[in-house]
Motif scaffolding. Structure first.
Motif, PDB file in Angstrom:
ATOM      1  N   ARG A 240       0.814  -1.210   0.000  1.00  0.00           N
ATOM      2  CA  ARG A 240       0.000   0.000   0.000  1.00  0.00           C
ATOM      3  C   ARG A 240       0.851   1.265   0.000  1.00  0.00           C
ATOM      4  NH1 ARG A 240      -3.049   2.164   3.730  1.00  0.00           N
ATOM      5  NH2 ARG A 240      -3.096   3.857   2.222  1.00  0.00           N
ATOM      6  N   THR A 241       2.115   1.179   0.409  1.00  0.00           N
ATOM      7  CA  THR A 241       2.980   2.353   0.381  1.00  0.00           C
ATOM      8  C   THR A 241       3.543   2.613  -1.007  1.00  0.00           C
ATOM      9  OG1 THR A 241       4.997   1.133   0.986  1.00  0.00           O
ATOM     10  CG2 THR A 241       3.611   1.933   2.789  1.00  0.00           C
ATOM     11  N   ASP A 242       3.312   1.682  -1.950  1.00  0.00           N
ATOM     12  CA  ASP A 242       3.728   1.855  -3.340  1.00  0.00           C
ATOM     13  C   ASP A 242       2.539   2.418  -4.117  1.00  0.00           C
ATOM     14  OD1 ASP A 242       3.959   1.073  -6.209  1.00  0.00           O
ATOM     15  OD2 ASP A 242       5.884   0.264  -5.559  1.00  0.00           O
ATOM     16  N   ASP A 243       2.673   3.631  -4.619  1.00  0.00           N
ATOM     17  CA  ASP A 243       1.540   4.281  -5.279  1.00  0.00           C
ATOM     18  C   ASP A 243       1.056   3.499  -6.485  1.00  0.00           C
ATOM     19  OD1 ASP A 243       2.011   6.166  -3.375  1.00  0.00           O
ATOM     20  OD2 ASP A 243       2.563   7.780  -4.758  1.00  0.00           O
TER      21      ASP A 243
ATOM     22  N   ARG B 155      -3.351  10.687   2.178  1.00  0.00           N
ATOM     23  CA  ARG B 155      -3.496  11.636   1.067  1.00  0.00           C
ATOM     24  C   ARG B 155      -3.485  10.905  -0.274  1.00  0.00           C
ATOM     25  NH1 ARG B 155      -0.231  14.957   4.615  1.00  0.00           N
ATOM     26  NH2 ARG B 155       1.683  14.172   3.662  1.00  0.00           N
ATOM     27  N   THR B 156      -2.589   9.928  -0.418  1.00  0.00           N
ATOM     28  CA  THR B 156      -2.532   9.164  -1.665  1.00  0.00           C
ATOM     29  C   THR B 156      -3.819   8.376  -1.870  1.00  0.00           C
ATOM     30  OG1 THR B 156      -0.123   8.981  -1.546  1.00  0.00           O
ATOM     31  CG2 THR B 156      -1.274   7.380  -2.931  1.00  0.00           C
ATOM     32  N   ALA B 157      -4.287   7.712  -0.829  1.00  0.00           N
ATOM     33  CA  ALA B 157      -5.482   6.871  -0.949  1.00  0.00           C
ATOM     34  C   ALA B 157      -6.710   7.702  -1.307  1.00  0.00           C
ATOM     35  CB  ALA B 157      -5.719   6.102   0.342  1.00  0.00           C
ATOM     36  N   THR B 158      -6.842   8.887  -0.735  1.00  0.00           N
ATOM     37  CA  THR B 158      -8.021   9.702  -1.035  1.00  0.00           C
ATOM     38  C   THR B 158      -7.969  10.265  -2.457  1.00  0.00           C
ATOM     39  OG1 THR B 158      -6.965  11.601   0.060  1.00  0.00           O
ATOM     40  CG2 THR B 158      -8.543  10.290   1.351  1.00  0.00           C
ATOM     41  N   ARG B 159      -6.782  10.310  -3.051  1.00  0.00           N
ATOM     42  CA  ARG B 159      -6.703  10.671  -4.475  1.00  0.00           C
ATOM     43  C   ARG B 159      -7.028   9.468  -5.359  1.00  0.00           C
ATOM     44  NH1 ARG B 159      -1.976  13.427  -2.765  1.00  0.00           N
ATOM     45  NH2 ARG B 159      -0.673  11.744  -3.600  1.00  0.00           N
ATOM     46  N   VAL B 160      -6.447   8.322  -5.004  1.00  0.00           N
ATOM     47  CA  VAL B 160      -6.657   7.114  -5.814  1.00  0.00           C
ATOM     48  C   VAL B 160      -8.125   6.700  -5.790  1.00  0.00           C
ATOM     49  CG1 VAL B 160      -6.121   4.641  -5.965  1.00  0.00           C
ATOM     50  CG2 VAL B 160      -4.287   6.303  -5.572  1.00  0.00           C
ATOM     51  N   PHE B 161      -8.781   6.835  -4.641  1.00  0.00           N
ATOM     52  CA  PHE B 161     -10.169   6.378  -4.482  1.00  0.00           C
ATOM     53  C   PHE B 161     -11.129   7.564  -4.395  1.00  0.00           C
ATOM     54  CE2 PHE B 161      -7.478   3.043  -2.545  1.00  0.00           C
ATOM     55  CZ  PHE B 161      -7.819   1.985  -3.364  1.00  0.00           C
ATOM     56  N   ASP B 162     -10.866   8.606  -5.174  1.00  0.00           N
ATOM     57  CA  ASP B 162     -11.682   9.815  -5.047  1.00  0.00           C
ATOM     58  C   ASP B 162     -13.097   9.656  -5.584  1.00  0.00           C
ATOM     59  OD1 ASP B 162     -11.103   9.689  -7.740  1.00  0.00           O
ATOM     60  OD2 ASP B 162     -10.254  11.712  -7.876  1.00  0.00           O
TER      61      ASP B 162
ATOM     62  N   LEU C  31      -1.053   0.556  -5.297  1.00  0.00           N
ATOM     63  CA  LEU C  31      -2.360   0.999  -4.812  1.00  0.00           C
ATOM     64  C   LEU C  31      -3.285   1.336  -5.983  1.00  0.00           C
ATOM     65  CD1 LEU C  31      -3.761   1.526  -2.058  1.00  0.00           C
ATOM     66  CD2 LEU C  31      -3.176   3.940  -2.358  1.00  0.00           C
ATOM     67  N   ALA C  32      -2.739   2.022  -6.985  1.00  0.00           N
ATOM     68  CA  ALA C  32      -3.557   2.372  -8.152  1.00  0.00           C
ATOM     69  C   ALA C  32      -3.978   1.123  -8.911  1.00  0.00           C
ATOM     70  CB  ALA C  32      -2.771   3.316  -9.059  1.00  0.00           C
ATOM     71  N   ALA C  33      -3.085   0.145  -9.006  1.00  0.00           N
ATOM     72  CA  ALA C  33      -3.428  -1.101  -9.690  1.00  0.00           C
ATOM     73  C   ALA C  33      -4.528  -1.842  -8.936  1.00  0.00           C
ATOM     74  CB  ALA C  33      -2.182  -1.981  -9.831  1.00  0.00           C
ATOM     75  N   ALA C  34      -4.454  -1.840  -7.613  1.00  0.00           N
ATOM     76  CA  ALA C  34      -5.490  -2.485  -6.805  1.00  0.00           C
ATOM     77  C   ALA C  34      -6.832  -1.794  -7.007  1.00  0.00           C
ATOM     78  CB  ALA C  34      -5.104  -2.474  -5.338  1.00  0.00           C
ATOM     79  N   ALA C  35      -6.818  -0.478  -7.115  1.00  0.00           N
ATOM     80  CA  ALA C  35      -8.062   0.264  -7.341  1.00  0.00           C
ATOM     81  C   ALA C  35      -8.693  -0.119  -8.665  1.00  0.00           C
ATOM     82  CB  ALA C  35      -7.780   1.766  -7.296  1.00  0.00           C
ATOM     83  N   ARG C  36      -7.865  -0.265  -9.701  1.00  0.00           N
ATOM     84  CA  ARG C  36      -8.400  -0.642 -11.006  1.00  0.00           C
ATOM     85  C   ARG C  36      -8.949  -2.061 -10.992  1.00  0.00           C
ATOM     86  NH1 ARG C  36      -3.661   2.124 -12.588  1.00  0.00           N
ATOM     87  NH2 ARG C  36      -2.557   0.138 -12.837  1.00  0.00           N
ATOM     88  N   GLU C  37      -8.228  -2.975 -10.358  1.00  0.00           N
ATOM     89  CA  GLU C  37      -8.647  -4.380 -10.357  1.00  0.00           C
ATOM     90  C   GLU C  37      -9.884  -4.601  -9.505  1.00  0.00           C
ATOM     91  OE1 GLU C  37      -6.899  -8.821  -9.181  1.00  0.00           O
ATOM     92  OE2 GLU C  37      -5.521  -7.132  -9.458  1.00  0.00           O
TER      93      GLU C  37
END
Length: 329
Positions: free
Chosen positions: A53-56, A83-90, A59-65
């Motif tokens: 999860r600390t690798d952006d 901050r990263t998670a709230t951007r990825v999962f906005d 995290l983005a790949a997990a969001a897509r999958e």
């Protein structure tokens, strides 16, 4: 909302979050590094994505999958991760950050959302891993949630106090269960009236689901047992769950010092006391498990495990030195 992504999801709070949402007909995906045994490996309705999860990028790949409707973030320990998670999962219906009662920066009784100030967090603390910076890091994570909500993200925060119950790998409560189970006379630091508010883990999971479904973006919600007990009261609950009797012997600073101990050497002792208001969460329809039932389940899980919690307090030989000192007074 049908699809849940749990960042974490195999150990303590995350494990119960998975169970809670499954029981309410969600399809669940966990996202973690796979460093711990997966209790849901054979569950058809729980998928797993391996990554950091600390690798952006991970995290983005997990969001897509996973393409989740709801995200529960159990393992965000640095503000940057929130901050990263709230951007990825906005675009999700709900992002719930698991914060902590430690985020509060003033010793109010009780601590209230929106009233009790949060800890400040320096740049150095924001990237530190020490226990002393835990509260400031969680507070800054809360502020990242609030900022995300102002941008239109459906982000919320849940603040549990110290959590106990089945599968608690921290072994904090196990110290006291082990003591009451093995001995008929134990030392309790202070006068037994110390209060450190606790939260039963299944109630924490239920609170997270309730906030995901009914909470307001940009809000934080405390989670704790609706009935609070002292340290003596906790020991009594454990003894009742074990169907045993135990003599509690109180030891102050002077008696403990004779065995080179301090009050803080006993886990779950806290001075000043710590208490969270839970009215805000209760207004969403959340209820906590009766505390005697919660303790019984925690004790049963302890007895089925190999946990003893002995690293969290004095060994029996040292405890008996204190008892000997008290017997001479």
């Amino acid at each position: 909302m049908d699809d849940l992504l749990v960042i974490g999801g195999t150990r303590f709070i995350g494990r119960h979050v998975v169970d809670e949402f499954r029981a309410h007909d969600y399809d669940v995906t966990t996202f973690n590094r796979g460093n711990h045994d997966n209790p849901f490996a054979d569950a058809e309705d729980v998928s797993h994505i391996e990554g950091d999860r600390t690798d952006d990028g991970d995290l983005a790949a997990a969001a897509r999958e996973a393409d989740p409707d709801v995200v529960v973030d159990c393992v965000a320990y640095r503000p940057r991760e929130v901050r990263t998670a709230t951007r990825v999962f906005d675009g999700v219906d709900a992002y719930v950050f698991v914060s902590s009662g430690s985020a509060y920066g003033r010793e109010d009784l009780p601590k209230r959302e929106g009233e009790t100030p949060l800890c400040d967090c320096t740049e150095e603390q924001a990237t530190d891993d020490s226990q002393s910076s835990y509260g400031p890091r969680k507070a800054e994570g809360d502020r990242a949630v609030f900022a995300a909500a102002e941008r239109g993200v459906n982000a919320m925060s849940v603040r549990p106090c110290i959590v106990y119950g089945p599968h608690d790998y921290t072994e904090r409560l196990d110290y006291w269960i082990d003591r009451v189970n093995r001995f008929d006379r134990i030392v309790v630091p202070g006068d037994g009236t110390n209060v450190w508010h606790r939260a039963y883990v299944e109630d924490v999971a239920g609170a997270i689901r309730r906030v995901a479904e009914d909470g307001e973006p940009g809000e934080a919600y405390n989670v704790a047992d609706r009935r609070m007990v002292t340290l003596d009261g906790m020991v009594d609950l454990i003894a009742d769950a074990l169907d045993t009797d135990v003599e509690v012997v109180h030891a102050g600073e002077r008696e403990l010092a004779a065995a080179d101990l301090s009050l803080d050497d006993f886990v779950l002792y806290r001075n000043p006391p710590h208490m969270l208001a839970t009215d805000k969460l209760a207004r969403l329809g959340w209820e906590s498990t009766p505390i005697d039932e919660a303790m019984t389940r925690a004790v049963e899980d302890h007895l089925d495990s190999d946990r003893d919690g002995r690293e969290h307090g004095p060994d029996r030989e040292t405890e008996e030195r204190v008892l000997g000192v008290l017997d001479t007074l």
